[in-house]
Design a protein around this motif. Structure first.
Motif, PDB file in Angstrom:
ATOM      1  N   LEU E   3     -10.748  26.196 -37.737  1.00  0.00           N
ATOM      2  CA  LEU E   3     -10.859  24.802 -37.868  1.00  0.00           C
ATOM      3  C   LEU E   3     -10.876  24.084 -36.613  1.00  0.00           C
ATOM      4  O   LEU E   3     -11.813  23.139 -36.454  1.00  0.00           O
ATOM      5  CB  LEU E   3      -9.288  24.232 -38.560  1.00  0.00           C
ATOM      6  N   PHE E   4     -10.089  24.296 -35.646  1.00  0.00           N
ATOM      7  CA  PHE E   4      -9.985  23.951 -34.076  1.00  0.00           C
ATOM      8  C   PHE E   4     -11.590  23.885 -33.493  1.00  0.00           C
ATOM      9  O   PHE E   4     -12.041  23.287 -32.864  1.00  0.00           O
ATOM     10  CB  PHE E   4      -8.856  24.202 -33.497  1.00  0.00           C
ATOM     11  N   LEU E   7     -13.768  21.557 -34.982  1.00  0.00           N
ATOM     12  CA  LEU E   7     -13.330  20.202 -34.492  1.00  0.00           C
ATOM     13  C   LEU E   7     -13.728  20.172 -33.152  1.00  0.00           C
ATOM     14  O   LEU E   7     -14.216  18.887 -32.530  1.00  0.00           O
ATOM     15  CB  LEU E   7     -11.960  20.114 -34.518  1.00  0.00           C
ATOM     16  N   GLY E   8     -13.725  21.157 -32.230  1.00  0.00           N
ATOM     17  CA  GLY E   8     -14.076  21.180 -30.808  1.00  0.00           C
ATOM     18  C   GLY E   8     -15.438  20.653 -30.777  1.00  0.00           C
ATOM     19  O   GLY E   8     -16.028  20.043 -29.708  1.00  0.00           O
ATOM     20  N   ALA E  10     -17.458  19.301 -32.808  1.00  0.00           N
ATOM     21  CA  ALA E  10     -17.722  17.858 -33.009  1.00  0.00           C
ATOM     22  C   ALA E  10     -17.367  16.994 -31.985  1.00  0.00           C
ATOM     23  O   ALA E  10     -18.189  16.099 -31.528  1.00  0.00           O
ATOM     24  CB  ALA E  10     -16.853  17.550 -34.375  1.00  0.00           C
ATOM     25  N   LEU E  11     -16.197  17.114 -31.482  1.00  0.00           N
ATOM     26  CA  LEU E  11     -15.933  16.520 -30.294  1.00  0.00           C
ATOM     27  C   LEU E  11     -16.831  16.503 -29.211  1.00  0.00           C
ATOM     28  O   LEU E  11     -17.199  15.569 -28.665  1.00  0.00           O
ATOM     29  CB  LEU E  11     -14.374  16.971 -29.774  1.00  0.00           C
ATOM     30  N   ASP E  12     -16.943  17.543 -28.920  1.00  0.00           N
ATOM     31  CA  ASP E  12     -17.947  18.009 -27.752  1.00  0.00           C
ATOM     32  C   ASP E  12     -19.418  17.202 -27.920  1.00  0.00           C
ATOM     33  O   ASP E  12     -19.840  16.423 -26.966  1.00  0.00           O
ATOM     34  CB  ASP E  12     -18.222  19.316 -27.450  1.00  0.00           C
ATOM     35  N   ARG E  14     -19.704  14.712 -29.609  1.00  0.00           N
ATOM     36  CA  ARG E  14     -19.398  13.139 -29.385  1.00  0.00           C
ATOM     37  C   ARG E  14     -19.471  12.760 -27.898  1.00  0.00           C
ATOM     38  O   ARG E  14     -20.094  11.857 -27.537  1.00  0.00           O
ATOM     39  CB  ARG E  14     -18.279  12.610 -30.196  1.00  0.00           C
ATOM     40  N   LEU E  15     -18.776  13.689 -26.997  1.00  0.00           N
ATOM     41  CA  LEU E  15     -18.780  13.478 -25.587  1.00  0.00           C
ATOM     42  C   LEU E  15     -20.103  13.201 -25.313  1.00  0.00           C
ATOM     43  O   LEU E  15     -20.467  12.414 -24.380  1.00  0.00           O
ATOM     44  CB  LEU E  15     -17.840  14.615 -25.157  1.00  0.00           C
TER      45      LEU E  15
ATOM     46  N   LEU F 156     -12.948  10.810 -36.987  1.00  0.00           N
ATOM     47  CA  LEU F 156     -12.658  12.216 -36.617  1.00  0.00           C
ATOM     48  C   LEU F 156     -11.262  11.997 -35.641  1.00  0.00           C
ATOM     49  O   LEU F 156     -10.365  12.809 -35.563  1.00  0.00           O
ATOM     50  CB  LEU F 156     -13.591  13.094 -35.625  1.00  0.00           C
ATOM     51  N   GLY F 199      -4.272  25.146 -31.104  1.00  0.00           N
ATOM     52  CA  GLY F 199      -5.445  24.763 -31.483  1.00  0.00           C
ATOM     53  C   GLY F 199      -5.975  23.437 -30.683  1.00  0.00           C
ATOM     54  O   GLY F 199      -7.189  23.418 -30.126  1.00  0.00           O
ATOM     55  N   LEU F 202      -7.698  23.869 -27.354  1.00  0.00           N
ATOM     56  CA  LEU F 202      -8.991  24.580 -27.311  1.00  0.00           C
ATOM     57  C   LEU F 202     -10.162  23.426 -27.232  1.00  0.00           C
ATOM     58  O   LEU F 202     -11.238  23.434 -26.900  1.00  0.00           O
ATOM     59  CB  LEU F 202      -9.546  25.234 -28.689  1.00  0.00           C
ATOM     60  N   LEU F 203      -9.672  22.029 -27.625  1.00  0.00           N
ATOM     61  CA  LEU F 203     -10.329  20.838 -27.325  1.00  0.00           C
ATOM     62  C   LEU F 203     -10.529  20.261 -25.978  1.00  0.00           C
ATOM     63  O   LEU F 203      -9.634  20.357 -25.169  1.00  0.00           O
ATOM     64  CB  LEU F 203      -9.791  19.809 -28.416  1.00  0.00           C
TER      65      LEU F 203
END
Lengths: 233, 222, 233, 233, 222, 233
Positions: E3-4, E7-8, E10-12, E14-15, F156, F199, F202-203
């Motif tokens: 999952l993460f 998510l990571g 998707a966030l990247d 966006r960034l 998100l 988790g 990782l972001l």
């Protein structure tokens, strides 16, 4: 000319404000002395004396408050209200404390100086203490009976800010009751404050100072929770 | 021009006198801070004057405080006595030498608590400072400052395993705060706003000190 | 419980505030449009049209203001007053301008396009323009006749702050009238503003925002004085 | 409790400060009315009336000021002085104006309506006007004769701050006298103010309100110089 | 963890997209500032396109503005078109690329005033930016900024002895301020608070600019 | 005037924002009442009732949320999103709680009232509870089945901020479960929160509110660890 009338009107306003300020200062002295009385709760195991004394003092405060408010012309309550706002808030705060300790059971027989035993009863514990209402505050100030038309006036916001202040005071009190060896009251305090906090969560604040006070409540509740946790461990 | 020469002379005299008061106040402040530090370093277990060793240490602090009183007499008081109108000059430069006097009161109040765990009263403080006339505001503001030192000692002592101090400090600070809060309803009328703000700020700090000490007590009770 | 009633009361307060805000926003649009109308004074030599138009618009504003104030429950004027305070001030400011230009002589015949000649008359010049009173502002909003009991309400402080704003606007106007080649009006403006300023000096302000506005007046007056001085040199 | 003595002392102090404040407010009204009187200098060619009227009002102010100061216990002048400091400064400022116009020659005969001629005399012009001294201010307040022991007291800094304020006022006045067609007084004002400013340059200031007032003087002097320059061309 | 990881990613994404918008906006801002500077340097007497020399100078600015439009298309617009949901992305990153668009509008509005002494209307601005969709707020806020440039030109021109500009600028700024003040009664309801504060701040600045220009006019009239 | 088109556009925008605000306020009340429901987890040993009730309330919230979002024109989600951002975050936070307690085993049989035994199992303990995904939040709001094209939309960042808030709430809950005598759940909470925190590590964050929320998580995790430590000794 036109300015003479304006000058007179301003002069009158100024004088009224001055008189209100003087009266407020006197009221302030009485309110602080009430709080001193209630601070005995922090270091006396038996609270009946402190609470009874506070009740007594409330009468004096009530009549001083009445004198103050009767100086205000009809319809101008909100024009001058900011002058005694802090007093009102502190009065409500004290009334919350008085009412709590009048309605929670006296510390006599059911006082648990046995930590383990009280722990066993823990999950079924409830708290009978009542939250003072806005009308009750006015009654406590006005005299014994419920007045049909109270001579005193309290703004809703003042009442709510007073409750927030009272809850924070109770949170401070919880730790100090533990120091006094009173383990039962902190549990009741925690239960009571959580209930009041749940009530606050239902309210929709659009008002800044109220929202800030409400946010500060959260920390008081967390502190109470952690005291309860410490007592359990 | 003759007028302004005279005015200039008068202004210069004021400037110089002011400077002398600033210096005297600063000397007193430094000495008082050192006296407080000396007390903080004493093992708090020595407080109750139980043995000869303690009495010696205590006697040493007495000397320090005698020196403080000497500084007040030889500094601010001497300067005041050198002027024709004592009381007038006192009030004219009161704001200038206040910090020193307050710090001295703080040291005295802290020492008093150290010994007896009680509030140093106004009358007793006046007697200690005599013949220098102590103003109520300097007494109150100096007394408030002592609360920070009491808190520091209580926290350190409890960290060293000495528990009694924290409880004593808690009840002391609680009483002090109640008294000062109560009195602050009166000072609001009696004092100029800047002084009242000073007191209000110190009361907030005192509340925080009390809270810290109460937290220590609570932890000790668990 | 007790909190349900509090929640309802807060909800009602919130809704009222919301309605007042919407009504105030509408009033605000009208007040700004009035000011746009009056800004024609800055660049039209003949002001009669602009002033007459502004008079017309005042009626609409009056009825909007009435609608707003009738939403406020009895005795709560000062509780919600801060919402439309700025509107009130701007209205008074505009009324001061309208009244000034209605009572000063029209620029027609006595308009001095001859600088030297006007200078000669200078020391005897007076100004007939009237300073709008608080009651007159209410009349201008309520309708033509003096109402015995005005439906609208204006706080004294709003009136005085409006006067300060109006005087500052007149000071700005003075320079721009010189640009239009109108040398007579600036003299009258200066005389008028100095008179009003003298009135303000008689007042005893204990109020912060009023005192600040009054202090700002001083600069407006100095600016007018320097314009008068420039015209003379 | 233990603080009883302190509380009593504070109570007395509070009452005294209250009385002083009331008395000061009355004095303040009188001082403002004196300034209104003196503001006639800005728009009346002949100043004799305005100055004589101001003299008259000074007497009332003097007795009000005396009443105020006699409330202060022996030796406590500087303890309560902050309350009426602004009043003192404004009084000195007005005394400077009165004294100036009493000692400068009246505008009658030597009034130069001939610009060119006055210009010719310009470089040799002196000004006979006297700068009011601190003792003279006290005399003006106390009564006609020089009292051996004045009942009133004025702090040195109040006196100097008042002088600064007075010079500022004279600078404003200069421009307005030009507007009135009075070209002689501005020259005298400029000469006088420059002299006083030269005196101020002899003084040592520490970093306080007096230094700020002195710094502001420079701009007033520059303004006067530029008026003098305008008159020459 | 799966999952993460998603998510990571998707966030990247966006960034990175955000970064590209920031860069495109900044490029446009710099170019627009340069275009404004170029206009300020033109002798204002050339404004009315009287002779061939003028027309040449003017043609050069036209090229500059063509380049600006090219930057918009090749930068922000291209990035928007690269995403599946144009409108959605537009609003998601609107705050990010707004500064560039506003500066571009400011340059256009200033140029329009330079040439015609009038306000550049919304419709006309939209046409110039097409096919990039112009938002009302960017138009208004950019337009407000142009007032500072108009003031600067007026003050400089009058210092160089050219008087007409100040009077034109005065009436232009007066009209602009009236219109914007009027509209600000409506934006208060339509915009989020931060944007409204932006407008209010710009209106204050505009009032000061107008005051400066009016002072110049007044001095010129003496 | 020339700004007519702009004015019309703004008028429409204003009306829409107004309608959205009203709808948002209603949603806000419902969300608060959901949180009150979930706060029962802090003082009721058996959580099944509280969670089931919350599930029920989610439906109402879902339809209110849908009503709100359907007012927004196509493609303008991010234009108006700031209005309900806080609501979204609180909804996600509550969904995290609901989902956690629906998937962790009920406290019944495996409830360890024997502290020592549970301690023994501690090192091998895992937690079956599931972290709610963004799509699941939408499903929980939209209805039971997974909608092919959800009518609702969640950003998100709102989802991630909601997770942070949920973890914070779980940390608070852990201490209170201990007080209730429930020692098993805190272990599971600690395990679960540590997993989620792993988790988050990782972001990549930029310097915004999300990074601040992530930074605050660290303290929540530390608090959980210290509770775990207390349970072990």
């Amino acid at each position: 000319s036109g300015f003479a009338a304006v000058a007179t009107a301003l002069e009158h306003e100024g004088q009224l404000r001055e008189r209100l300020r003087l009266q407020r200062d006197e009221l302030d002295v009485a309110v602080r002395s009430l709080e001193t009385q209630l601070s005995r709760l922090h270091y006396e195991v038996d609270w009946s004396d402190a609470v009874a004394g506070a009740r007594q003092q409330l009468r004096t405060i009530g009549s001083g408050f009445l004198e103050l408010q009767s100086l205000v012309p009809e319809g101008m309550f909100y024009k001058y209200n900011d002058l005694w706002r802090q007093c009102s808030i502190h009065i409500v705060q004290s009334c919350l404390l008085i009412r709590f300790f009048e309605t929670v059971h006296a510390p006599g027989p059911q006082f648990s100086d046995n930590l383990d035993q009280s722990q066993a009863n823990d999950s079924v514990e409830t708290c009978t203490a009542a939250l003072v209402t806005k009308d009750e505050v006015l009654e406590m100030l006005d005299g014994e009976k419920a007045p049909t038309q109270p001579a005193l006036r309290l703004d809703l916001e003042e009442y709510l800010l007073g409750l927030c202040g009272g809850i924070q005071e109770l949170a401070r009190l919880a730790a100090n009751r533990v120091v006094l060896g009173d383990y039962a009251t902190p549990r009741k305090l925690a239960f009571f404050c959580n209930q009041v906090y749940a009530g606050f969560r239902l309210l929709n604040f659009r008002n800044d100072s109220l929202r800030r006070s409400y946010d500060a409540l959260k920390y008081a509740i967390q502190r109470l929770d952690s005291i309860l946790y410490d007592l359990r461990i | 021009t003759k007028l302004f020469t005279a005015l200039g002379a008068a202004l210069d005299e004021r400037l110089e006198r002011r400077e002398r008061f600033v210096r005297a106040s600063r000397d007193l402040t430094m000495a008082a801070k050192k006296a407080i530090f000396e007390l903080q370093r004493l093992k708090s277990s020595l407080r109750r004057l139980r043995d000869t060793q303690t009495q010696e240490a205590w006697a040493k602090t007495e000397q320090t405080f005698d020196r403080l009183q000497g500084l007040l007499r030889g500094g601010i008081l001497k300067e005041l006595e050198a002027t024709p109108a004592f009381s007038d000059t006192y009030w004219q430069y009161h704001q200038v030498f206040s910090p020193g006097v307050q710090e001295y009161v703080e040291a005295l109040a802290f020492r008093h608590w150290f010994k007896d765990a009680r509030i140093l009263q106004f009358q007793a403080t006046c007697e200690k400072l005599a013949p220098f006339p102590l103003e109520v505001s300097d007494y109150l503001l100096g007394l408030c400052d002592a609360s920070g030192e009491v808190m520091r000692l209580a926290v350190q002592s409890s960290a060293l395993g000495e528990q009694g101090v924290a409880f004593e400090a808690s009840s002391f600070l609680d009483t002090l705060r109640r008294e000062c809060t109560r009195i602050s309803a009166r000072t609001r009328r009696a004092w100029p706003p800047s002084m009242q703000q000073d007191l209000d700020r110190k009361l907030v700090t005192m509340g925080e000190s009390l809270q810290k000490v109460q937290d220590v007590c609570y932890r000790l009770c668990l």
